[in-house]
Motif scaffolding. Structure first.
Motif, PDB file in Angstrom:
ATOM      1  N   THR A 100      -1.338 -15.621  -8.248  1.00 49.24           N
ATOM      2  CA  THR A 100      -0.646 -16.520  -7.326  1.00 49.24           C
ATOM      3  C   THR A 100       0.854 -16.280  -7.212  1.00 49.24           C
ATOM      4  OG1 THR A 100      -0.375 -18.196  -9.057  1.00 49.24           O
ATOM      5  CG2 THR A 100      -2.343 -18.355  -7.655  1.00 49.24           C
ATOM      6  N   ARG A 101       1.492 -15.777  -8.272  1.00 51.24           N
ATOM      7  CA  ARG A 101       2.951 -15.678  -8.253  1.00 51.24           C
ATOM      8  C   ARG A 101       3.492 -14.255  -8.294  1.00 51.24           C
ATOM      9  NH1 ARG A 101       5.677 -20.833 -10.746  1.00 51.24           N
ATOM     10  NH2 ARG A 101       4.054 -22.334 -10.294  1.00 51.24           N
ATOM     11  N   VAL A 102       2.776 -13.339  -8.942  1.00 48.87           N
ATOM     12  CA  VAL A 102       3.315 -11.989  -9.123  1.00 48.87           C
ATOM     13  C   VAL A 102       2.791 -11.018  -8.057  1.00 48.87           C
ATOM     14  CG1 VAL A 102       3.505 -10.039 -10.712  1.00 48.87           C
ATOM     15  CG2 VAL A 102       3.624 -12.375 -11.594  1.00 48.87           C
ATOM     16  N   ARG A 103       1.482 -10.947  -7.916  1.00 51.24           N
ATOM     17  CA  ARG A 103       0.888  -9.945  -7.020  1.00 51.24           C
ATOM     18  C   ARG A 103       1.361 -10.070  -5.569  1.00 51.24           C
ATOM     19  NH1 ARG A 103      -5.236  -9.077  -7.619  1.00 51.24           N
ATOM     20  NH2 ARG A 103      -4.711  -7.097  -6.653  1.00 51.24           N
ATOM     21  N   PRO A 104       1.482 -11.287  -5.003  1.00 51.81           N
ATOM     22  CA  PRO A 104       1.971 -11.357  -3.619  1.00 51.81           C
ATOM     23  C   PRO A 104       3.384 -10.785  -3.458  1.00 51.81           C
ATOM     24  CG  PRO A 104       0.912 -13.427  -4.238  1.00 51.81           C
ATOM     25  CD  PRO A 104       1.041 -12.611  -5.490  1.00 51.81           C
ATOM     26  N   ALA A 105       4.246 -11.040  -4.428  1.00 51.79           N
ATOM     27  CA  ALA A 105       5.612 -10.521  -4.358  1.00 51.79           C
ATOM     28  C   ALA A 105       5.629  -9.003  -4.496  1.00 51.79           C
ATOM     29  CB  ALA A 105       6.473 -11.164  -5.448  1.00 51.79           C
ATOM     30  N   VAL A 106       4.830  -8.480  -5.406  1.00 51.00           N
ATOM     31  CA  VAL A 106       4.779  -7.045  -5.640  1.00 51.00           C
ATOM     32  C   VAL A 106       4.147  -6.326  -4.435  1.00 51.00           C
ATOM     33  CG1 VAL A 106       3.781  -5.266  -7.130  1.00 51.00           C
ATOM     34  CG2 VAL A 106       4.825  -7.274  -8.133  1.00 51.00           C
ATOM     35  N   ALA A 107       3.170  -6.960  -3.794  1.00 48.43           N
ATOM     36  CA  ALA A 107       2.537  -6.364  -2.611  1.00 48.43           C
ATOM     37  C   ALA A 107       3.549  -6.204  -1.479  1.00 48.43           C
ATOM     38  CB  ALA A 107       1.359  -7.210  -2.147  1.00 48.43           C
ATOM     39  N   GLN A 108       4.527  -7.104  -1.395  1.00 48.09           N
ATOM     40  CA  GLN A 108       5.565  -6.976  -0.372  1.00 48.09           C
ATOM     41  C   GLN A 108       6.362  -5.693  -0.548  1.00 48.09           C
ATOM     42  OE1 GLN A 108       7.808 -10.641  -0.641  1.00 48.09           O
ATOM     43  NE2 GLN A 108       6.551 -11.584   0.940  1.00 48.09           N
ATOM     44  N   ASP A 109       6.429  -5.203  -1.784  1.00 47.25           N
ATOM     45  CA  ASP A 109       7.135  -3.954  -2.071  1.00 47.25           C
ATOM     46  C   ASP A 109       6.208  -2.744  -2.078  1.00 47.25           C
ATOM     47  OD1 ASP A 109       9.618  -5.170  -2.267  1.00 47.25           O
ATOM     48  OD2 ASP A 109       9.488  -5.460  -4.429  1.00 47.25           O
ATOM     49  N   GLY A 110       4.947  -2.931  -1.652  1.00 53.57           N
ATOM     50  CA  GLY A 110       4.035  -1.804  -1.539  1.00 53.57           C
ATOM     51  C   GLY A 110       3.307  -1.435  -2.819  1.00 53.57           C
ATOM     52  N   GLY A 111       3.196  -2.375  -3.743  1.00 50.49           N
ATOM     53  CA  GLY A 111       2.525  -2.077  -5.000  1.00 50.49           C
ATOM     54  C   GLY A 111       1.575  -3.166  -5.429  1.00 50.49           C
ATOM     55  N   PHE A 132      -1.008  -6.587 -21.360  1.00 55.94           N
ATOM     56  CA  PHE A 132      -0.997  -5.220 -20.847  1.00 55.94           C
ATOM     57  C   PHE A 132      -1.365  -5.256 -19.371  1.00 55.94           C
ATOM     58  CE2 PHE A 132      -1.805  -5.046 -25.347  1.00 55.94           C
ATOM     59  CZ  PHE A 132      -0.969  -4.027 -25.784  1.00 55.94           C
ATOM     60  N   LEU A 133      -0.528  -4.617 -18.543  1.00 50.77           N
ATOM     61  CA  LEU A 133      -0.708  -4.646 -17.098  1.00 50.77           C
ATOM     62  C   LEU A 133      -0.743  -3.235 -16.525  1.00 50.77           C
ATOM     63  CD1 LEU A 133       1.924  -7.430 -16.291  1.00 50.77           C
ATOM     64  CD2 LEU A 133      -0.543  -7.719 -16.511  1.00 50.77           C
ATOM     65  N   ASN A 134      -1.536  -3.054 -15.461  1.00 49.97           N
ATOM     66  CA  ASN A 134      -1.547  -1.806 -14.701  1.00 49.97           C
ATOM     67  C   ASN A 134      -0.589  -1.957 -13.531  1.00 49.97           C
ATOM     68  OD1 ASN A 134      -3.399  -0.247 -16.107  1.00 49.97           O
ATOM     69  ND2 ASN A 134      -5.138  -0.981 -14.916  1.00 49.97           N
ATOM     70  N   MET A 135       0.292  -0.989 -13.373  1.00 48.86           N
ATOM     71  CA  MET A 135       1.213  -0.981 -12.238  1.00 48.86           C
ATOM     72  C   MET A 135       0.748   0.104 -11.282  1.00 48.86           C
ATOM     73  SD  MET A 135       4.742  -1.802 -14.190  1.00 48.86           S
ATOM     74  CE  MET A 135       5.508  -2.432 -12.735  1.00 48.86           C
ATOM     75  N   LYS A 136       0.588  -0.269 -10.014  1.00 52.02           N
ATOM     76  CA  LYS A 136       0.032   0.652  -9.027  1.00 52.02           C
ATOM     77  C   LYS A 136       0.918   0.736  -7.804  1.00 52.02           C
ATOM     78  CE  LYS A 136      -4.595  -0.812 -10.396  1.00 52.02           C
ATOM     79  NZ  LYS A 136      -5.824  -1.448  -9.913  1.00 52.02           N
ATOM     80  N   GLY A 137       0.655   1.756  -6.983  1.00 50.99           N
ATOM     81  CA  GLY A 137       1.395   1.929  -5.737  1.00 50.99           C
ATOM     82  C   GLY A 137       2.852   2.220  -6.007  1.00 50.99           C
ATOM     83  N   SER A 138       3.736   1.554  -5.280  1.00 53.53           N
ATOM     84  CA  SER A 138       5.159   1.828  -5.444  1.00 53.53           C
ATOM     85  C   SER A 138       5.683   1.380  -6.804  1.00 53.53           C
ATOM     86  CB  SER A 138       5.967   1.163  -4.328  1.00 53.53           C
ATOM     87  OG  SER A 138       5.881  -0.234  -4.427  1.00 53.53           O
ATOM     88  N   CYS A 139       4.948   0.522  -7.499  1.00 51.05           N
ATOM     89  CA  CYS A 139       5.383   0.049  -8.816  1.00 51.05           C
ATOM     90  C   CYS A 139       5.262   1.142  -9.881  1.00 51.05           C
ATOM     91  CB  CYS A 139       4.565  -1.160  -9.259  1.00 51.05           C
ATOM     92  SG  CYS A 139       4.866  -2.596  -8.253  1.00 51.05           S
ATOM     93  N   ALA A 140       4.271   2.008  -9.739  1.00 55.33           N
ATOM     94  CA  ALA A 140       4.071   3.083 -10.715  1.00 55.33           C
ATOM     95  C   ALA A 140       5.224   4.069 -10.582  1.00 55.33           C
ATOM     96  CB  ALA A 140       2.737   3.775 -10.475  1.00 55.33           C
ATOM     97  N   GLY A 141       5.984   4.208 -11.636  1.00 49.48           N
ATOM     98  CA  GLY A 141       7.098   5.147 -11.632  1.00 49.48           C
ATOM     99  C   GLY A 141       8.359   4.653 -10.958  1.00 49.48           C
ATOM    100  N   CYS A 142       8.395   3.407 -10.573  1.00 50.23           N
ATOM    101  CA  CYS A 142       9.573   2.851  -9.910  1.00 50.23           C
ATOM    102  C   CYS A 142      10.689   2.627 -10.931  1.00 50.23           C
ATOM    103  CB  CYS A 142       9.214   1.530  -9.238  1.00 50.23           C
ATOM    104  SG  CYS A 142      10.625   0.727  -8.454  1.00 50.23           S
ATOM    105  N   PRO A 143      11.918   3.022 -10.586  1.00 50.87           N
ATOM    106  CA  PRO A 143      13.023   2.808 -11.524  1.00 50.87           C
ATOM    107  C   PRO A 143      13.234   1.337 -11.897  1.00 50.87           C
ATOM    108  CG  PRO A 143      13.705   4.217  -9.699  1.00 50.87           C
ATOM    109  CD  PRO A 143      12.327   3.721  -9.386  1.00 50.87           C
ATOM    110  N   SER A 144      12.924   0.418 -10.976  1.00 50.52           N
ATOM    111  CA  SER A 144      13.144  -0.996 -11.275  1.00 50.52           C
ATOM    112  C   SER A 144      11.909  -1.684 -11.865  1.00 50.52           C
ATOM    113  CB  SER A 144      13.603  -1.743 -10.021  1.00 50.52           C
ATOM    114  OG  SER A 144      12.609  -1.687  -9.032  1.00 50.52           O
ATOM    115  N   SER A 145      10.838  -0.933 -12.137  1.00 52.80           N
ATOM    116  CA  SER A 145       9.617  -1.565 -12.641  1.00 52.80           C
ATOM    117  C   SER A 145       9.794  -2.155 -14.032  1.00 52.80           C
ATOM    118  CB  SER A 145       8.444  -0.577 -12.633  1.00 52.80           C
ATOM    119  OG  SER A 145       8.671   0.489 -13.528  1.00 52.80           O
ATOM    120  N   THR A 146      10.617  -1.531 -14.860  1.00 46.58           N
ATOM    121  CA  THR A 146      10.861  -2.081 -16.198  1.00 46.58           C
ATOM    122  C   THR A 146      11.540  -3.441 -16.083  1.00 46.58           C
ATOM    123  OG1 THR A 146      11.063   0.136 -17.098  1.00 46.58           O
ATOM    124  CG2 THR A 146      11.939  -1.645 -18.442  1.00 46.58           C
TER     125      THR A 146
END
Length: 187
Positions: free
Chosen positions: A125-136, A149-163
Motif C-alpha cells: 500500500t505504501r512502498v510499491r506504488p511510489a516505487v512503480a512511479q519511478d519504473g521499478g 529481505f526485499l527484491n529490487m526490480k526494474g529501475s530500482c535494481a542498481g540505482c544509485p539512490s536505491s540504498t
C-alpha cells in the motif's frame, strides 16, 4: 499510438508508458536475452544493441542500458514497443507468464506470519506504488532475526539512490509500524 517516456532516479534506466496495460497482474523482469525468450516484447527490445534489462509493470516498460546514450537508444526502443503493441502480439509467451512473475520463494520463521502480513501490507500500500512511479518494484523476499529481505526490480535494481530508498524510506517506515523490524536489506 503515442508512447510517453519518463526519466527515473537511475540514469541507466528509462520508463516507457505505452498507454496500454503491459502486465495485467504482477511484474516481470528480464536481465538478459536468454531469459527474455519468455516474452516476445522483451526479446524484441533485447535485440537493440546496448539494452541490458527489461522490466514490465502494470502500465509501463522500464529499459536498462549500458553504454550508448539515451538519445541514440530511445528512438529504436520507442519504435520496437510501438510495433509490438500495434501487431497485437502478447507481451508474455503463454507458457512462461507465471515462470517470470515473482518466482522467488519467500522465507520466514513459523510464528512470524502476523509480522510478515503487516510488512507485506505496508509494502503493497505504501512502498510499491511510489516505487512503480519511478519504473521499478520492491517485493518481499523474507524475514529473519529482525531483518527484512526485499527484491529490487526494474529501475530500482542498481540505482544509485536505491540504498537511500531502502535505508531511509522503507526501513524507517517498517520500523515505525512493525517494532520487530530492525533492518532492511536487498537480495
Amino acid at each position: 499510438m503515442f508512447i510517453q517516456t519518463e526519466a527515473t532516479p537511475n540514469p541507466a534506466t528509462l520508463k516507457f508508458l505505452p498507454g496500454k496495460v503491459v502486465m495485467q497482474t504482477g511484474t516481470a523482469e528480464f536481465r538478459d536475452a536468454e531469459t527474455a525468450a519468455a516474452s516476445p516484447l522483451a526479446t524484441r527490445i533485447f535485440a537493440i544493441p546496448g539494452v541490458t534489462g527489461v522490466f514490465f509493470g502494470y502500465d509501463f516498460v522500464t529499459v536498462s542500458k549500458d553504454g550508448p546514450e539515451w538519445q541514440h537508444l530511445k528512438p529504436a526502443i520507442l519504435g520496437t514497443i510501438m510495433e509490438h503493441f500495434m501487431s497485437g502480439a502478447p507481451v508474455m509467451g503463454t507458457a512462461s507468464t507465471s515462470a517470470q512473475v515473482d518466482s522467488d520463494e519467500e522465507f520466514f520463521e513459523a510464528g512470524d506470519e502476523t509480522i510478515v502480513a503487516t510488512i507485506k501490507e505496508l509494502l503493497e500500500t505504501r512502498v510499491r506504488p511510489a516505487v512503480a512511479q519511478d519504473g521499478g518494484d520492491i517485493t518481499f523476499r523474507g524475514f529473519k532475526d529482525g531483518k527484512v529481505f526485499l527484491n529490487m526490480k526494474g529501475s530500482c535494481a542498481g540505482c544509485p539512490s536505491s540504498t537511500a530508498t531502502l535505508k531511509h524510506g522503507v526501513q524507517n517506515l517498517l520500523r515505525h509500524f512493525v517494532p520487530e523490524v530492525q533492518e532492511v536489506e536487498a537480495v
